[in-house]
Write a protein that holds these residues in place. Structure first.
Motif, mmCIF file in Angstrom:
data_model
loop_
_atom_site.group_PDB
_atom_site.id
_atom_site.type_symbol
_atom_site.label_atom_id
_atom_site.label_comp_id
_atom_site.label_asym_id
_atom_site.label_seq_id
_atom_site.Cartn_x
_atom_site.Cartn_y
_atom_site.Cartn_z
ATOM 1 N N LYS A 1 0.691 -0.983 0.191
ATOM 2 C CA LYS A 1 -0.435 -0.050 -0.020
ATOM 3 C C LYS A 1 1.012 1.116 -0.039
ATOM 4 N N THR B 1 -2.465 6.191 1.488
ATOM 5 C CA THR B 1 -3.491 5.773 1.413
ATOM 6 C C THR B 1 -4.038 6.387 3.503
ATOM 7 N N ASP C 1 -7.987 -0.632 7.126
ATOM 8 C CA ASP C 1 -7.868 -0.558 6.012
ATOM 9 C C ASP C 1 -9.147 -1.031 5.303
ATOM 10 N N LYS D 1 -8.119 -1.251 -3.149
ATOM 11 C CA LYS D 1 -6.808 -1.479 -1.246
ATOM 12 C C LYS D 1 -6.219 0.277 -1.300
ATOM 13 N N THR E 1 -7.340 4.051 4.464
ATOM 14 C CA THR E 1 -7.176 3.589 5.948
ATOM 15 C C THR E 1 -6.612 4.664 6.849
#
Length: 251
Positions: free
Chosen positions: A73, A77, A128, A146, A152
């Motif tokens: 990731k 995020t 998440d 994601k 996140t």
């Protein structure tokens, strides 16, 4: 000790919790409601585990993997405590995922599992989110599931490893609009923290402030615009955020 990174009066500060207030590195005390919370560490590489709780794999009709299912990731995020997470227009299924986040404390390469905790700095809480509409394959989650901006939340606290007696026996839970929706324990991970550090460091170097998101237990449900989601982990803290729509981002 619980530590945080916050913005206050136009500056970024390191802070610690003391008697319910935040003590800034310059000695000032401020109320927690007066600050903007930032991710508690400036993240390096972020590793995320998929299907690392057998009960969660089962609830979405999959078997737990035979080796860690790991994807990366971007730091884009991450958002802090009390932040807003964007739910794109037209999405049908968006799930929270309460996860224990393991923060690496120093460079690690070819670490043996019995030595793994020597390379851990501490822990924080992460949520998440996953947008299931975009999922092509649970074993190969693509970027738009994601890696979207604001997806996140993490924090609010960084807790040093010495303050957590057994990270593999912590209660995790999620409340949506005040209702308990998810509950589990880190002891049910398929691959525990020492295994993950040994596995990852066997083929790549881990660096200070890299983060391992260790997966989520069963109990994920759809969240929609306006929902308040609180994820928490025993001994580490509670992380709150709100789901907002595209209109909040002028789209």
């Amino acid at each position: 000790m619980k530590r945080a990174r916050i913005a206050f009066l136009g500056a970024i500060h390191d802070a610690m919790e003391e008697n319910g207030q935040l003590k800034l590195s310059d000695g000032r005390f401020v109320d927690q409601s007066e600050v903007v919370w930032l991710p508690p560490v400036e993240a390096g590489t972020i590793f995320a585990l998929g299907l690392n709780y057998a009960d969660h794999a089962s609830e979405i009709s999959f078997q737990a993997p035979e080796e860690p299912l790991v994807f990366l990731k971007g730091p884009n995020t991450l958002i802090g405590h009390n932040g807003q997470t964007r739910r794109p227009i037209g999405v049908e299924i968006m799930h929270y995922e309460c996860e224990l986040a393991v923060v690496i404390g120093k460079k690690a390469r070819s670490v043996k599992r019995e030595d793994a905790y020597e390379y851990v700095a501490g822990y924080t809480v992460a949520n998440d989110y996953a947008i299931r509409d975009y999922l092509e394959n649970y074993y190969r989650p693509n970027l738009v599931v994601k890696n979207r901006d604001t997806l996140t939340p993490i924090g609010p606290w960084f807790v040093e490893k010495e303050d957590i007696t057994d990270p593999m026996n912590l209660r995790l839970y999620t409340y949506v609009n005040g209702d308990l929706k998810q509950e589990g324990t880190t002891k049910d991970m398929v691959f525990d923290i020492p295994f993950l550090i040994e596995y990852l460091s066997s083929f790549m170097t881990l660096n200070e402030n890299d983060i391992i998101l260790t997966g989520t237990p069963k109990g994920t449900v759809n969240v929609v615009e306006g929902d308040e989601v609180i994820v928490g982990i025993e001994g580490i803290g509670e992380l709150r955020n709100t789901i907002v729509g595209d209109t909040e981002f002028s789209r």
